[in-house]
Scaffold this active site. Structure first.
Site, short mmCIF file in Angstrom:
data_model
loop_
_atom_site.label_atom_id
_atom_site.label_comp_id
_atom_site.label_asym_id
_atom_site.label_seq_id
_atom_site.Cartn_x
_atom_site.Cartn_y
_atom_site.Cartn_z
N GLN A 34 0.80 -1.22 0.00
CA GLN A 34 0.00 0.00 0.00
C GLN A 34 0.84 1.28 0.00
OE1 GLN A 34 -2.16 0.53 3.64
NE2 GLN A 34 -3.46 2.17 2.87
N TYR A 61 3.66 -11.57 3.86
CA TYR A 61 3.30 -10.17 3.62
C TYR A 61 3.84 -9.70 2.27
CZ TYR A 61 2.04 -10.07 8.61
OH TYR A 61 1.48 -10.32 9.84
N GLN A 185 1.06 -14.80 18.92
CA GLN A 185 0.60 -13.55 18.30
C GLN A 185 -0.89 -13.66 17.96
OE1 GLN A 185 1.74 -11.01 14.37
NE2 GLN A 185 3.37 -11.30 15.84
N TRP A 214 -2.16 -8.35 17.57
CA TRP A 214 -2.34 -7.72 16.26
C TRP A 214 -3.72 -7.09 16.08
CZ3 TRP A 214 -5.89 -10.02 12.78
CH2 TRP A 214 -6.17 -11.38 12.92
N SER A 215 -3.76 -6.18 15.12
CA SER A 215 -5.00 -5.43 14.75
C SER A 215 -5.67 -4.78 15.95
CB SER A 215 -5.98 -6.34 14.01
OG SER A 215 -5.58 -6.52 12.68
N PRO A 216 -4.92 -3.94 16.69
CA PRO A 216 -5.53 -3.26 17.84
C PRO A 216 -6.68 -2.34 17.43
CG PRO A 216 -3.41 -2.27 17.28
CD PRO A 216 -3.52 -3.55 16.48
N ARG A 235 -7.88 1.25 4.14
CA ARG A 235 -7.66 -0.19 3.98
C ARG A 235 -8.91 -0.90 3.47
NH1 ARG A 235 -5.18 -3.89 8.74
NH2 ARG A 235 -3.39 -2.58 8.25
N GLN A 297 -0.55 8.98 11.39
CA GLN A 297 -1.27 7.93 12.13
C GLN A 297 -0.37 7.32 13.19
OE1 GLN A 297 -2.50 4.95 9.31
NE2 GLN A 297 -4.11 6.20 8.40
N ASN A 301 -0.89 7.15 17.19
CA ASN A 301 -1.05 5.86 17.86
C ASN A 301 -0.01 5.66 18.97
OD1 ASN A 301 -3.00 5.63 15.94
ND2 ASN A 301 -2.04 3.98 14.79
P1 NDP Z 1 -4.67 -2.04 13.02
O1 NDP Z 1 -5.90 -2.80 13.40
O2 NDP Z 1 -4.22 -1.01 13.98
O3 NDP Z 1 -4.93 -1.38 11.59
C1 NDP Z 1 -3.95 -0.54 11.03
C2 NDP Z 1 -4.56 0.27 9.90
O4 NDP Z 1 -5.59 1.14 10.39
C3 NDP Z 1 -3.53 1.19 9.27
O5 NDP Z 1 -2.75 0.54 8.29
C4 NDP Z 1 -4.39 2.29 8.71
O6 NDP Z 1 -5.00 1.83 7.50
C5 NDP Z 1 -5.45 2.44 9.80
N1 NDP Z 1 -5.04 3.35 10.88
C6 NDP Z 1 -4.08 3.13 11.83
N2 NDP Z 1 -3.98 4.19 12.65
C7 NDP Z 1 -4.87 5.09 12.24
C8 NDP Z 1 -5.22 6.39 12.69
N3 NDP Z 1 -4.65 6.92 13.77
N4 NDP Z 1 -6.19 7.06 12.04
C9 NDP Z 1 -6.81 6.53 10.96
N5 NDP Z 1 -6.52 5.30 10.47
C10 NDP Z 1 -5.55 4.58 11.11
O7 NDP Z 1 -3.43 -3.01 12.84
P2 NDP Z 1 -3.09 -4.08 11.68
O8 NDP Z 1 -4.29 -4.83 11.27
O9 NDP Z 1 -2.30 -3.39 10.63
O10 NDP Z 1 -2.15 -5.06 12.48
C11 NDP Z 1 -0.92 -4.57 13.02
C12 NDP Z 1 0.18 -5.56 12.75
O11 NDP Z 1 -0.12 -6.81 13.37
C13 NDP Z 1 0.39 -5.93 11.27
O12 NDP Z 1 1.13 -4.96 10.57
C14 NDP Z 1 1.13 -7.23 11.39
O13 NDP Z 1 2.48 -7.00 11.70
C15 NDP Z 1 0.43 -7.88 12.60
N6 NDP Z 1 -0.64 -8.79 12.17
C16 NDP Z 1 -0.47 -10.13 12.45
C17 NDP Z 1 -1.41 -11.05 12.06
C18 NDP Z 1 -1.20 -12.48 12.37
O14 NDP Z 1 -1.95 -13.32 11.87
N7 NDP Z 1 -0.21 -12.83 13.17
C19 NDP Z 1 -2.64 -10.66 11.33
C20 NDP Z 1 -2.74 -9.23 11.12
C21 NDP Z 1 -1.77 -8.35 11.54
P3 NDP Z 1 -5.48 2.82 6.31
O15 NDP Z 1 -4.81 4.14 6.48
O16 NDP Z 1 -5.08 2.09 5.08
O17 NDP Z 1 -6.99 2.88 6.45
#
Ligand code: NDP
Length: 333
Positions: A34, A61, A185, A214-216, A235, A297, A301
């Site tokens: 992205q 990834y 994780q 992940w995915s807070p 996203r 962002q 965060n």
């Molecule tokens: P989040 O749930 O925090 O989502 C992150 C996305 O939300 C960003 O890429 C952005 O997307 C949007 N965002 C984040 N902060 C803000 C903000 N302040 N304001 C507006 N939009 C915001 O976390 P992820 O789902 O990315 O997960 C985090 C990490 O966890 C991953 O990078 C990976 O390393 C790990 N992970 C592990 C998994 C596993 O199976 N073990 C599965 C998934 C993740 P946008 O701007 O594009 O809208």
């Protein structure tokens, strides 16, 4: 640049000796996909300057490009190797039979490929990205142990394994005097909490499990930005991620997110800050892996750290009343 951000805090990764910053940076869907590589570099530099010491990655990834981009940045930044942790995860390496899963062959080959792409001599953390029902757990445990003995991996763990599967791996390791898994994780956020708060409960004290969650923000839903539709460039607007949109962008999640907004405002926080701080309240969370597509962002965060002390029991109860998904305590007889 990081002067306005709160001081970083560190937690032990479960019972292991290694310390991880309470927030870390992940690369899923962003690095090598992205965002431009320059933005990825800005995100890593901002993270490092703010005290973040863990960068999360996986062979899956962007089909390896995420690790390649991260590796190029690590080489360019040339930070002291002892000041950061980098991870990879093995499971989805390709479409051919031995390119996926947790066989000894794939665990070892995926590790070698990750080391090459990340341009490091060892992975600090190496995760089994999912359980593999077709490979005996014993084979995977031995493969991980061997990589650790060879100095290619320092700590190993799992991602989205059931408590029973983790215990099975642990028991095999103990039986054969191998290095056991010490971290998991799992997904953890205001909508998704059963594993961390309920299923894994005994593992924290019995095997000293640490978690890198992940995915807070539930892929951004907990920022509140999807309340009036799906903004362009986000996203959940991306093609190919319809499955994710269908999972996280439910009416119930949007309704709850809207109800959380006034609480965040009262605390002088933004919604993403409230959601991330809430994850940090859980003592079993070693680190919250942040995802971000811009440095704005990421700054927002990371600043969630200063909101944690504001989450008093009273505030937490009001949040519980909105999300309504607190796991039931185990019955006592
Ligand atoms: P989040 O749930 O925090 O989502 C992150 C996305 O939300 C960003 O890429 C952005 O997307 C949007 N965002 C984040 N902060 C803000 C903000 N302040 N304001 C507006 N939009 C915001 O976390 P992820 O789902 O990315 O997960 C985090 C990490 O966890 C991953 O990078 C990976 O390393 C790990 N992970 C592990 C998994 C596993 O199976 N073990 C599965 C998934 C993740 P946008 O701007 O594009 O809208």
């Amino acid at each position: 640049m990081s002067s306005t951000l709160p001081a970083m805090e560190y937690r032990r990764l479960g019972r292991s000796g290694v310390q991880v910053s309470v927030v870390s940076l992940g690369s899923w869907l962003t690095f090598g996909s992205q965002i431009r590589n320059e933005v990825a570099e800005d995100l890593m530099r901002l993270s490092y300057d703010a005290g973040i010491n863990f960068f999360d990655n996986a062979e899956a990834y962007a089909h390896g490009r995420s690790e390649q981009v991260m590796g190029d940045i690590l080489r360019k930044c040339a930070w002291d190797r002892s000041t950061y942790l980098v991870s990879s995860k093995v499971y989805w390496g390709g479409d051919k039979p031995n390119q996926r899963g947790l066989s000894r062959k794939h665990v070892v080959e995926a590790c070698h490929a990750a080391l090459k792409r990340l341009q490091v001599e060892y992975l600090d953390l190496y995760f089994c990205h999912r359980p593999d029902k077709d490979t005996p757990i014993e084979e995977t445990v031995w493969a991980m142990h061997t990589l650790i003995q060879q100095g290619k991996v320092l700590y190993w763990g799992t991602s989205e394994w059931s408590a029973q599967q983790i215990m099975e791996a642990y028991a095999i390791a103990r039986e054969h005097h191998l290095v056991p898994p010490t971290m998991e994780q799992p997904q953890y956020n205001l909508f998704h909490r059963m594993r961390v708060e309920h299923e894994y409960k005994r593992l924290y004290s019995s095997i000293g499990l640490g978690t890198t969650i992940w995915s807070p923000l539930a892929s951004g839903v907990l920022t509140g930005k999807y309340a009036a539709g799906i903004p362009e460039g986000t996203r959940l607007a991306r093609r190919g991620l319809e499955w994710l949109k269908n999972t996280v962008l439910t009416e119930d999640n949007i309704r709850k997110t809207e109800l959380l907004k006034p609480i965040a405002a009262e605390l002088g926080a933004t919604l993403p800050q409230l959601a991330i701080a809430w994850c940090l309240v859980c003592p079993h969370v070693s680190t919250v892996i942040l995802g971000a597509s811009t440095t704005e962002q990421l700054r927002e965060n990371i600043a969630a750290l200063s909101i944690v002390p504001k989450l008093t029991s009273d505030v937490l109860e009001r949040i519980e009343a909105i999300v309504g998904n607190k796991p039931e305590p185990e019955p006592e007889y």
